[in-house]
Design a protein around this motif. Structure first.
Motif, PDB file in Angstrom:
ATOM      1  N   TYR A  73     -39.134  -7.674   0.386  1.00  0.00           N
ATOM      2  CA  TYR A  73     -39.543  -7.122   1.679  1.00  0.00           C
ATOM      3  C   TYR A  73     -40.964  -7.548   2.017  1.00  0.00           C
ATOM      4  O   TYR A  73     -41.296  -7.840   3.165  1.00  0.00           O
ATOM      5  CB  TYR A  73     -39.424  -5.587   1.680  1.00  0.00           C
ATOM      6  N   THR A  96     -33.829  -3.848   2.889  1.00  0.00           N
ATOM      7  CA  THR A  96     -34.991  -4.697   2.579  1.00  0.00           C
ATOM      8  C   THR A  96     -35.656  -5.188   3.862  1.00  0.00           C
ATOM      9  O   THR A  96     -36.884  -5.144   4.005  1.00  0.00           O
ATOM     10  CB  THR A  96     -34.565  -5.900   1.722  1.00  0.00           C
ATOM     11  N   GLN A 126     -37.431  -2.316   5.602  1.00  0.00           N
ATOM     12  CA  GLN A 126     -38.711  -1.997   4.972  1.00  0.00           C
ATOM     13  C   GLN A 126     -39.798  -2.978   5.394  1.00  0.00           C
ATOM     14  O   GLN A 126     -40.945  -2.589   5.643  1.00  0.00           O
ATOM     15  CB  GLN A 126     -38.552  -1.997   3.443  1.00  0.00           C
ATOM     16  N   ALA A 127     -39.439  -4.259   5.485  1.00  0.00           N
ATOM     17  CA  ALA A 127     -40.410  -5.278   5.917  1.00  0.00           C
ATOM     18  C   ALA A 127     -40.867  -5.014   7.342  1.00  0.00           C
ATOM     19  O   ALA A 127     -42.064  -5.078   7.658  1.00  0.00           O
ATOM     20  CB  ALA A 127     -39.788  -6.666   5.802  1.00  0.00           C
TER      21      ALA A 127
END
Length: 245
Positions: free
Chosen positions: A16, A54, A57-58
């Motif tokens: 991420y 993922t 989250q990034a």
């Protein structure tokens, strides 16, 4: 979005974080311009072979930094890159202009006041003597970035309100032949008061960056005492640290 994005699964850096760093670099370097859409998480996850959490989250890490915003019915949109200001004797107006942030200024107060003990000590003048007090709201792309309060010794320059809204204070000083030489500066942080929150479009109690600076010309004369507050989601200071020999 036609960006060259990739992740290295053999790297110890979390996936991420690799993605968020690439997206942040694209925003900082103008590959992702303000107002452009990032695309949805499902498409981005499929393209990179990542899980949707993922990718989420990034993206959330960049939302938290103020670089992206989620708009209902629109998607994830790029706002404006954070201004990273080097610790050198420069004006916010010049730094914003150099970063392509289209600075604008709204003068809130332009008056003469008696110097308090703190202001008098900073400027090297007698307490209760007259000083110019200028309060400005600095904006970038139409959004508030910082609240600037400056005290300037009398007789230094003509502090015309229209000119203060058209350019930066240091540029005005240089225009009348003042050579800026050095400054004494301190940086801190605190919670926003109700008035500060309203000025900067932040919730009351939100964290703000603070900066106090006394600037000197090449004769050693103090030419301004500034007390500024900044939105940390849009602004940061950069340091270069050297090992003491």
């Amino acid at each position: 979005m036609s960006l060259d994005l990739s992740v290295d699964r053999s790297s110890p850096v979390p996936l991420y974080f690799q993605l968020s760093q690439q997206l942040e670099a694209a925003i900082e370097h103008g590959a992702l311009t303000p107002g452009s859409l990032l695309g949805n998480e499902i498409e981005l996850a499929a393209r990179l072979g990542l899980s949707r959490p993922t990718v989420r989250q990034a993206i959330q890490s960049l939302v938290d930094k103020g670089l992206l915003v989620r708009r209902r019915g629109v998607g994830t949109q790029v706002v404006h890159s954070q201004v990273k200001r080097p610790l050198e004797l420069s004006s916010l107006y010049d730094d914003l202009e150099a970063a392509g942030q289209r600075p604008a200024t709204k003068v809130l107060v332009n008056t003469v006041v008696p110097a308090t003990a703190e202001i008098a000590a900073a400027l090297g003048i007698a307490e209760d003597s007259e000083v110019h007090r200028v309060e400005r709201l600095r904006l970038a792309h139409g959004e508030p970035m910082a609240y600037l309060c400056n005290h300037i010794p009398p007789g230094l320059l003509d502090l015309d309100t229209a000119q203060l809204e058209a350019t930066g204070l240091y540029r005005m000083m240089r225009g009348v032949g003042i050579t800026l030489h050095s400054a004494r500066q301190s940086i801190g942080a605190r919670a926003a008061t109700a008035d500060e929150a309203e000025r900067l479009a932040e919730p009351e109690g939100a964290p703000l960056l603070t900066m106090q600076r006394v600037t000197f010309d090449d004769t050693g004369r103090a030419v301004e005492f500034g007390s500024h507050t900044y939105r940390p989601s849009r602004y940061s200071f950069e340091f270069q640290l050297l090992v003491r020999p």
